[in-house]
Write a protein that holds these residues in place. Structure first.
Motif, PDB file in Angstrom:
ATOM      1  N   THR A 353       0.944  -1.064  -0.013  1.00  0.00           N
ATOM      2  CA  THR A 353      -0.079   0.150  -0.023  1.00  0.00           C
ATOM      3  C   THR A 353       0.645   1.260  -0.137  1.00  0.00           C
ATOM      4  O   THR A 353       2.219   1.122   0.610  1.00  0.00           O
ATOM      5  CB  THR A 353      -0.855  -0.071   1.430  1.00  0.00           C
ATOM      6  N   ALA A 354       0.202   2.259  -0.464  1.00  0.00           N
ATOM      7  CA  ALA A 354       1.156   3.735  -0.556  1.00  0.00           C
ATOM      8  C   ALA A 354       1.063   4.090   0.902  1.00  0.00           C
ATOM      9  O   ALA A 354       0.356   3.606   1.787  1.00  0.00           O
ATOM     10  CB  ALA A 354       0.321   4.610  -1.223  1.00  0.00           C
ATOM     11  N   PRO A 355       2.169   5.063   1.399  1.00  0.00           N
ATOM     12  CA  PRO A 355       2.310   5.425   2.788  1.00  0.00           C
ATOM     13  C   PRO A 355       1.103   6.450   2.931  1.00  0.00           C
ATOM     14  O   PRO A 355       0.680   7.241   1.825  1.00  0.00           O
ATOM     15  CB  PRO A 355       3.564   6.100   2.642  1.00  0.00           C
ATOM     16  N   GLY A 356       0.780   6.746   4.184  1.00  0.00           N
ATOM     17  CA  GLY A 356      -0.229   7.766   4.427  1.00  0.00           C
ATOM     18  C   GLY A 356      -1.453   7.257   4.204  1.00  0.00           C
ATOM     19  O   GLY A 356      -1.814   6.120   3.871  1.00  0.00           O
ATOM     20  N   LEU A 358      -3.507   7.761   1.863  1.00  0.00           N
ATOM     21  CA  LEU A 358      -3.744   7.292   0.395  1.00  0.00           C
ATOM     22  C   LEU A 358      -3.813   5.665   0.460  1.00  0.00           C
ATOM     23  O   LEU A 358      -4.403   5.061  -0.400  1.00  0.00           O
ATOM     24  CB  LEU A 358      -3.114   7.926  -0.500  1.00  0.00           C
ATOM     25  N   GLY A 359      -2.861   5.293   1.323  1.00  0.00           N
ATOM     26  CA  GLY A 359      -2.676   3.799   1.532  1.00  0.00           C
ATOM     27  C   GLY A 359      -4.085   3.046   1.790  1.00  0.00           C
ATOM     28  O   GLY A 359      -4.175   1.903   1.651  1.00  0.00           O
ATOM     29  N   GLU A 360      -5.174   3.913   2.112  1.00  0.00           N
ATOM     30  CA  GLU A 360      -6.446   3.213   2.361  1.00  0.00           C
ATOM     31  C   GLU A 360      -7.058   3.097   1.173  1.00  0.00           C
ATOM     32  O   GLU A 360      -8.333   2.746   1.432  1.00  0.00           O
ATOM     33  CB  GLU A 360      -7.351   4.055   3.751  1.00  0.00           C
ATOM     34  N   TYR A 361      -6.894   3.487   0.128  1.00  0.00           N
ATOM     35  CA  TYR A 361      -7.573   3.524  -1.051  1.00  0.00           C
ATOM     36  C   TYR A 361      -8.155   2.070  -1.416  1.00  0.00           C
ATOM     37  O   TYR A 361      -9.415   2.042  -1.567  1.00  0.00           O
ATOM     38  CB  TYR A 361      -6.707   4.006  -2.235  1.00  0.00           C
ATOM     39  N   ASN A 362      -7.477   1.077  -1.555  1.00  0.00           N
ATOM     40  CA  ASN A 362      -7.955  -0.362  -1.938  1.00  0.00           C
ATOM     41  C   ASN A 362      -7.421  -1.217  -0.781  1.00  0.00           C
ATOM     42  O   ASN A 362      -8.474  -1.937  -0.672  1.00  0.00           O
ATOM     43  CB  ASN A 362      -7.123  -0.568  -3.145  1.00  0.00           C
ATOM     44  N   GLY A 363      -6.224  -1.279  -0.037  1.00  0.00           N
ATOM     45  CA  GLY A 363      -5.929  -2.470   0.375  1.00  0.00           C
ATOM     46  C   GLY A 363      -6.830  -2.739   1.607  1.00  0.00           C
ATOM     47  O   GLY A 363      -7.054  -3.834   2.066  1.00  0.00           O
ATOM     48  N   LYS A 364      -7.410  -1.962   2.504  1.00  0.00           N
ATOM     49  CA  LYS A 364      -8.046  -2.266   3.551  1.00  0.00           C
ATOM     50  C   LYS A 364      -9.391  -2.946   3.345  1.00  0.00           C
ATOM     51  O   LYS A 364     -10.004  -3.323   4.207  1.00  0.00           O
ATOM     52  CB  LYS A 364      -8.101  -0.906   4.512  1.00  0.00           C
TER      53      LYS A 364
END
Ligand SMILES: [Fe+2]
Length: 410
Positions: A353-356, A358-364
């Motif tokens: 996932t991306a840091p910060g 924006l890492g919540e965009y897909n992975g979670k």
């Protein structure tokens, strides 16, 4: 030019909202669906929060409360207005949301035209691309959410006053295309944009298989209904059978029988006679899987689907899935219905996932959802590709989701 692309995508959202009244734009038909006004504001919030807030000199928000009101699910950003209560936001009104959009657009244009260090410009370019792809995802949701909203009224209002392809075309018989399988490379390749969930590209073994050349039609799905498909427990996954029974379901979403006993389908062009040649759509994974079981086939895995789709031209659809055209090869891979696969939405090996925030965009969201492949008649031009992974819970059916069958090679 990036700025031209930016304005084209942003204006398209407003064009999609143009046939609607302010009252249409404020209502929410269910927790999964958002008001049009919220979509227009949230996509703007994305640019303001993830770009302007960190990159604009002397940043000041358009309105401080919007940070909470239009935050969808980013815990890293902070508080969120409850998702199921977006329809209660009578303020801001549409005029203020339009002003919000214009304000952020002007500030983005100013930022893009200004002096930036190389690293900052690269970051801005990357974030703008993500923000525009994000807006395109919401353009599709805007249409499916509006359809669900309009379907709640006995007036069965049309979003679009035109008519779709002529009814009662000849349906194509199911044909199968064989694939050798082997060690396939799955995931996005090349320099073009992709979401993080399409990476990394990796090898996946795919056994020989066959794929139906066209989507399952309304006529074929009707045969499943008439054969008692919705009343036959052994065709269904256990959770699917509970789902059918608890909601007493007997047909796809938006299908109904008129006083004369004829099937009708609610479309973005209002209530229409059910056309047996068109693809069956608005189906859950449960319905897709039960149909496949009944038909003596199965759903494809996402690896099989992607292997078959590599090199297939991306079609752009028009508000309702269309009948398959005669000819050899795979039809309706893109631009008609998203196609359920039997694959759980899970990270590819090595996914990061991306840091910060924006890492919540897909992975979670990689839990309890299934992957759909292709694109639909509501997907905007330029948004689809073979490696794209859409995902929804097994019971979701307000998207344009349909069935492409697969089977083992005997
Ligand atoms: Fe979003």
């Amino acid at each position: 030019m990036l700025i031209d692309h930016y304005h084209t995508v942003r204006q398209h959202s407003l064009r999609l909202a143009a046939p609607l009244s302010d009252e249409d734009c404020g209502a929410q038909s269910m927790p999964d669906a958002s008001p049009v006004k919220w979509h227009l504001a949230h996509t703007t919030w994305f640019f303001e929060t993830f770009i302007l807030e960190s990159m604009e000199e002397g940043f000041a928000p358009f309105h401080p409360a919007f940070r909470v009101l239009f935050n969808s699910y980013y815990n890293g950003v902070g508080e969120k207005h409850p998702r199921a209560q977006r329809g209660l936001l009578t303020r801001p009104g549409m005029a203020q949301v339009r002003a919000y959009r214009a304000n952020v657009d002007a500030r983005i244009a100013r930022l893009l035209a200004g002096e930036l260090a190389r690293e900052a410009r690269e970051r801005l370019t990357m974030l703008l691309a993500l923000g525009l792809e994000h807006e395109q995802q919401h353009q599709e949701l805007l249409l499916t959410d509006v359809k669900h909203l309009l379907a709640q009224s006995a007036l069965f209002p049309a979003y679009w006053e035109g008519t779709f392809a002529p009814a009662q075309q000849l349906a194509l018989p199911t044909a199968w295309l064989a694939f050798d399988g082997g060690l396939a490379q799955i995931g996005h390749a090349g320099d073009g944009f992709c979401f993080d969930n399409e990476l990394p590209r990796h090898p996946q073994y795919v056994a020989p298989f066959e794929l139906a050349t066209a989507l399952v039609t309304n006529g074929e799905f009707l045969a499943f209904i008439e054969a008692g498909g919705y009343r036959t427990a052994h065709l269904w996954l256990a959770e699917g059978w509970d789902w059918v029974r608890s909601q007493q379901l007997q047909c796809p979403l938006y299908w109904q029988v008129d006083d004369a006993g004829h099937w009708q389908e609610f479309t973005l062009s209002g209530l229409q006679p059910l056309d047996p040649a068109l693809p069956a759509t608005h189906l859950s994974l449960f319905e897709a899987d039960a149909y496949a079981h009944w038909a003596g086939a199965r759903l494809p895995t996402e690896g099989e689907w992607e292997l078959a789709a590599q090199g297939v031209e991306v079609e752009v659809g028009r508000l309702h899935p269309a009948a398959g055209t005669p000819g050899a090869g795979l039809r309706q891979m893109f631009g008609h219905c998203w196609q359920w696969t039997s694959s759980s939405y899970a990270p590819y090996p090595g996914y990061r996932t991306a840091p910060g925030a924006l890492g919540e965009y897909n992975g979670k969201f990689m839990l309890n959802q299934y992957v759909l492949r292709g694109s639909s008649c509501a997907t905007p031009a330029g948004h689809a590709r073979a490696s794209y992974r859409n995902f929804f819970p097994a019971g979701a059916r307000w998207q344009f989701s349909g069935i492409r069958l697969a089977r083992q090679v005997e």
